[in-house]
Scaffold this motif. Structure first.
Motif, PDB file in Angstrom:
ATOM      1  N   GLU A  99       0.833  -1.206   0.000  1.00 15.03           N
ATOM      2  CA  GLU A  99       0.000   0.000   0.000  1.00 15.03           C
ATOM      3  C   GLU A  99       0.870   1.260   0.000  1.00 15.03           C
ATOM      4  O   GLU A  99       0.561   2.247  -0.673  1.00 15.03           O
ATOM      5  N   LEU A 100       1.966   1.219   0.736  1.00 17.51           N
ATOM      6  CA  LEU A 100       2.891   2.351   0.765  1.00 17.51           C
ATOM      7  C   LEU A 100       3.603   2.474  -0.579  1.00 17.51           C
ATOM      8  O   LEU A 100       3.754   3.585  -1.121  1.00 17.51           O
ATOM      9  N   ASN A 101       4.038   1.363  -1.136  1.00 15.94           N
ATOM     10  CA  ASN A 101       4.751   1.373  -2.414  1.00 15.94           C
ATOM     11  C   ASN A 101       3.903   1.954  -3.543  1.00 15.94           C
ATOM     12  O   ASN A 101       4.401   2.709  -4.369  1.00 15.94           O
ATOM     13  N   ARG A 102       2.617   1.598  -3.577  1.00 14.29           N
ATOM     14  CA  ARG A 102       1.734   2.157  -4.619  1.00 14.29           C
ATOM     15  C   ARG A 102       1.675   3.684  -4.503  1.00 14.29           C
ATOM     16  O   ARG A 102       1.743   4.406  -5.492  1.00 14.29           O
ATOM     17  N   ARG A 103       1.552   4.175  -3.291  1.00 21.77           N
ATOM     18  CA  ARG A 103       1.504   5.631  -3.078  1.00 21.77           C
ATOM     19  C   ARG A 103       2.835   6.278  -3.468  1.00 21.77           C
ATOM     20  O   ARG A 103       2.852   7.369  -4.013  1.00 21.77           O
TER      21      ARG A 103
END
Length: 182
Positions: A99-103
């Protein structure tokens, strides 16, 4: 604050500003509720230290001569001529933090390029500095901003405010030392 770490390395330390707000993930332009799995994993792994880490965020450092880590992006600056560089950038990615990587990827894409939300003004600054270097008389590249405010911290590093050119002076001072070696 800006910190000259020596050897041409420098840091723009944004942590004091983020501590004032004391809001986890503000440094990333988001909240814990938007990255709940990441925040939970950080709390599970780091315990009491997690709040500090989630509030203070990631580093903003220049590693001499051409590596720049800007919180969620890594830049590699490659000179190709005396007056031209190519700047490569990539989003930081963490194992186990989808989820952090997508952002991070989304924010990095939105910050780079001529229409980017962050780097367009930086690129303009780089180009103006290059024009200043080409104008030998009078000297138009002036990195004295904040010189009168600098001080040495408890660790022996020269520091200035966030907008001072302390890091640039450290970079160019180290570069000059290397160029003058025989």
């Amino acid at each position: 604050m800006t910190r000259d770490l020596g050897g041409g390395h420098s840091e723009n330390d944004l942590r004091p500003e983020f501590r004032k707000f004391a809001e986890p993930m503000r440094w990333f332009g988001t909240t814990e509720s938007r990255v709940p799995d990441y925040a939970a994993a950080m709390r599970a792994r780091h315990g009491d230290a997690a709040d500090r880490i989630l509030i203070e965020g990631a580093p903003h450092v220049m590693i001499f001569p051409n590596l720049f880590i800007a919180e969620i992006q890594v830049f590699n600056i490659q000179p190709v001529a005396v007056d031209e560089c190519v700047q490569y950038s990539t989003a930081v990615q963490f194992a186990g933090a989808p989820e952090l990587n997508r952002r991070m990827v989304s924010q990095c894409v939105g910050s780079a390029g001529p229409a980017g939300m962050l780097l367009a003004d930086d690129t303009e600054m780089y180009e103006r500095n290059q024009r200043g270097l080409q104008a030998l008389l009078p000297e138009w590249l002036d990195v004295r901003r904040g010189l009168n405010r600098e001080r040495v911290d408890a660790d022996g590093f020269t520091i200035g405010t966030a907008t001072d050119e302390t890091g640039m002076r450290g970079f160019w001072s180290h570069y000059k030392t290397l160029m003058e070696r025989q």
